[in-house]
Design a protein around this motif. Sequence first.
Motif, PDB file in Angstrom:
ATOM      1  N   UNK A  31       0.850  -1.187   0.000  1.00 42.12           N
ATOM      2  CA  UNK A  31       0.000   0.000   0.000  1.00 42.12           C
ATOM      3  C   UNK A  31       0.889   1.241   0.000  1.00 42.12           C
ATOM      4  N   UNK A  32       0.545   2.227  -0.837  1.00 36.44           N
ATOM      5  CA  UNK A  32       1.317   3.464  -0.890  1.00 36.44           C
ATOM      6  C   UNK A  32       2.542   3.314  -1.782  1.00 36.44           C
ATOM      7  N   UNK A  33       3.411   4.319  -1.706  1.00 31.48           N
ATOM      8  CA  UNK A  33       4.649   4.323  -2.487  1.00 31.48           C
ATOM      9  C   UNK A  33       5.773   4.837  -1.593  1.00 31.48           C
ATOM     10  N   UNK A  34       6.338   3.967  -0.784  1.00 34.09           N
ATOM     11  CA  UNK A  34       7.436   4.365   0.103  1.00 34.09           C
ATOM     12  C   UNK A  34       8.723   4.515  -0.695  1.00 34.09           C
ATOM     13  N   UNK A  35       9.466   5.563  -0.377  1.00 33.38           N
ATOM     14  CA  UNK A  35      10.783   5.772  -0.982  1.00 33.38           C
ATOM     15  C   UNK A  35      11.826   5.774   0.116  1.00 33.38           C
ATOM     16  N   UNK A  36      12.962   5.187  -0.211  1.00 39.49           N
ATOM     17  CA  UNK A  36      14.073   5.115   0.731  1.00 39.49           C
ATOM     18  C   UNK A  36      15.189   6.054   0.311  1.00 39.49           C
ATOM     19  N   UNK A  37      15.899   6.531   1.307  1.00 42.36           N
ATOM     20  CA  UNK A  37      17.117   7.300   1.073  1.00 42.36           C
ATOM     21  C   UNK A  37      18.056   6.966   2.216  1.00 42.36           C
ATOM     22  N   UNK A  38      19.306   7.294   2.042  1.00 48.61           N
ATOM     23  CA  UNK A  38      20.239   6.998   3.111  1.00 48.61           C
ATOM     24  C   UNK A  38      21.657   7.316   2.737  1.00 48.61           C
ATOM     25  N   UNK A  39      22.525   6.887   3.625  1.00 51.35           N
ATOM     26  CA  UNK A  39      23.951   7.084   3.426  1.00 51.35           C
ATOM     27  C   UNK A  39      24.673   5.888   4.025  1.00 51.35           C
ATOM     28  N   UNK A  52      24.967   2.168   8.299  1.00 52.40           N
ATOM     29  CA  UNK A  52      24.620   3.432   7.687  1.00 52.40           C
ATOM     30  C   UNK A  52      23.394   4.067   8.300  1.00 52.40           C
ATOM     31  N   UNK A  53      22.893   5.065   7.588  1.00 54.11           N
ATOM     32  CA  UNK A  53      21.686   5.805   7.959  1.00 54.11           C
ATOM     33  C   UNK A  53      20.651   5.511   6.881  1.00 54.11           C
ATOM     34  N   UNK A  54      19.434   5.165   7.290  1.00 56.71           N
ATOM     35  CA  UNK A  54      18.363   4.836   6.343  1.00 56.71           C
ATOM     36  C   UNK A  54      17.105   5.592   6.728  1.00 56.71           C
ATOM     37  N   UNK A  55      16.425   6.128   5.720  1.00 57.70           N
ATOM     38  CA  UNK A  55      15.176   6.846   5.942  1.00 57.70           C
ATOM     39  C   UNK A  55      14.149   6.342   4.936  1.00 57.70           C
ATOM     40  N   UNK A  56      12.877   6.286   5.351  1.00 59.84           N
ATOM     41  CA  UNK A  56      11.822   5.791   4.471  1.00 59.84           C
ATOM     42  C   UNK A  56      10.519   6.545   4.717  1.00 59.84           C
ATOM     43  N   UNK A  57       9.851   6.904   3.622  1.00 57.35           N
ATOM     44  CA  UNK A  57       8.574   7.627   3.685  1.00 57.35           C
ATOM     45  C   UNK A  57       7.419   6.649   3.930  1.00 57.35           C
ATOM     46  N   UNK A  58       6.244   7.173   4.291  1.00 54.30           N
ATOM     47  CA  UNK A  58       5.107   6.313   4.618  1.00 54.30           C
ATOM     48  C   UNK A  58       4.676   5.351   3.502  1.00 54.30           C
ATOM     49  N   UNK A  59       4.145   4.233   3.947  1.00 49.28           N
ATOM     50  CA  UNK A  59       3.649   3.179   3.075  1.00 49.28           C
ATOM     51  C   UNK A  59       3.757   1.841   3.792  1.00 49.28           C
ATOM     52  N   UNK A  60       3.286   0.791   3.129  1.00 49.46           N
ATOM     53  CA  UNK A  60       3.333  -0.547   3.723  1.00 49.46           C
ATOM     54  C   UNK A  60       3.891  -1.517   2.690  1.00 49.46           C
ATOM     55  N   UNK A 108       4.780   2.082   7.668  1.00 48.82           N
ATOM     56  CA  UNK A 108       5.332   3.373   8.089  1.00 48.82           C
ATOM     57  C   UNK A 108       4.233   4.426   7.999  1.00 48.82           C
ATOM     58  N   UNK A 109       3.925   5.060   9.119  1.00 45.95           N
ATOM     59  CA  UNK A 109       2.889   6.087   9.148  1.00 45.95           C
ATOM     60  C   UNK A 109       3.462   7.500   9.190  1.00 45.95           C
ATOM     61  N   UNK A 110       4.721   7.617   9.595  1.00 44.86           N
ATOM     62  CA  UNK A 110       5.420   8.906   9.673  1.00 44.86           C
ATOM     63  C   UNK A 110       6.868   8.611   9.290  1.00 44.86           C
ATOM     64  N   UNK A 111       7.419   9.349   8.340  1.00 41.62           N
ATOM     65  CA  UNK A 111       8.757   9.061   7.815  1.00 41.62           C
ATOM     66  C   UNK A 111       9.712   8.649   8.929  1.00 41.62           C
ATOM     67  N   UNK A 112      10.316   7.462   8.754  1.00 43.57           N
ATOM     68  CA  UNK A 112      11.239   6.932   9.755  1.00 43.57           C
ATOM     69  C   UNK A 112      12.682   7.108   9.299  1.00 43.57           C
ATOM     70  N   UNK A 113      13.553   7.173  10.285  1.00 41.80           N
ATOM     71  CA  UNK A 113      15.005   7.165  10.045  1.00 41.80           C
ATOM     72  C   UNK A 113      15.605   6.248  11.087  1.00 41.80           C
ATOM     73  N   UNK A 114      16.520   5.409  10.645  1.00 42.23           N
ATOM     74  CA  UNK A 114      17.246   4.597  11.608  1.00 42.23           C
ATOM     75  C   UNK A 114      18.716   4.519  11.266  1.00 42.23           C
ATOM     76  N   UNK A 115      19.474   4.285  12.289  1.00 43.64           N
ATOM     77  CA  UNK A 115      20.901   4.025  12.163  1.00 43.64           C
ATOM     78  C   UNK A 115      20.990   2.494  12.256  1.00 43.64           C
ATOM     79  N   UNK A 116      21.569   1.870  11.242  1.00 41.62           N
ATOM     80  CA  UNK A 116      21.512   0.404  11.183  1.00 41.62           C
ATOM     81  C   UNK A 116      22.887  -0.234  11.038  1.00 41.62           C
ATOM     82  N   UNK A 117      22.906  -1.528  11.401  1.00 45.07           N
ATOM     83  CA  UNK A 117      24.072  -2.365  11.131  1.00 45.07           C
ATOM     84  C   UNK A 117      23.585  -3.753  10.780  1.00 45.07           C
ATOM     85  N   UNK A 118      24.056  -4.249   9.645  1.00 43.87           N
ATOM     86  CA  UNK A 118      23.777  -5.614   9.191  1.00 43.87           C
ATOM     87  C   UNK A 118      25.040  -6.445   9.372  1.00 43.87           C
TER      88      UNK A 118
END
Length: 119
Positions: A31-39, A52-60, A108-118
């Motif tokens: 549902x929706x059209x979530x877009x990701x961005x990051x560094x 890195x840093x990851x951010x994503x706009x609302x959607x499912x 995602x109901x409100x644009x999220x940002x996380x600091x991640x490690x895989x």
Amino acid sequence: MSNLKSSAPHIHGATAFADVLDWGQQPDMVEGVSRSSGRLLFKGPGNSPEAGVWECTPGRWRLSIPRDEFCHFVKGRAVYRSDEGEAIEVRAGTCVLFPAGWSGEADVTETIRNIYMLV
């Protein structure tokens, strides 16, 4: 400000860091059209570890975690629902370890940002 070529790559102010790159639309949208961005902060040999840093706009969308992933959410709101029905609510200040093989949906109901490690 960042120094990604440092002997210890770093980003100052990662919670509001604006120098992110468009990583495109989330795959497997429900549902929706979530877009990701990051560094990307660091990627080791064989892509492990990756941080890195990851951010994503609302959607499912559907997701399946390929490797252990630690996320420290610093912005926004979302609910991750496992295929078994567990709901994991995230907002600024939430830390989550998604083990390799975890699968379910992200809503995602409100644009999220996380600091991640895989790993």
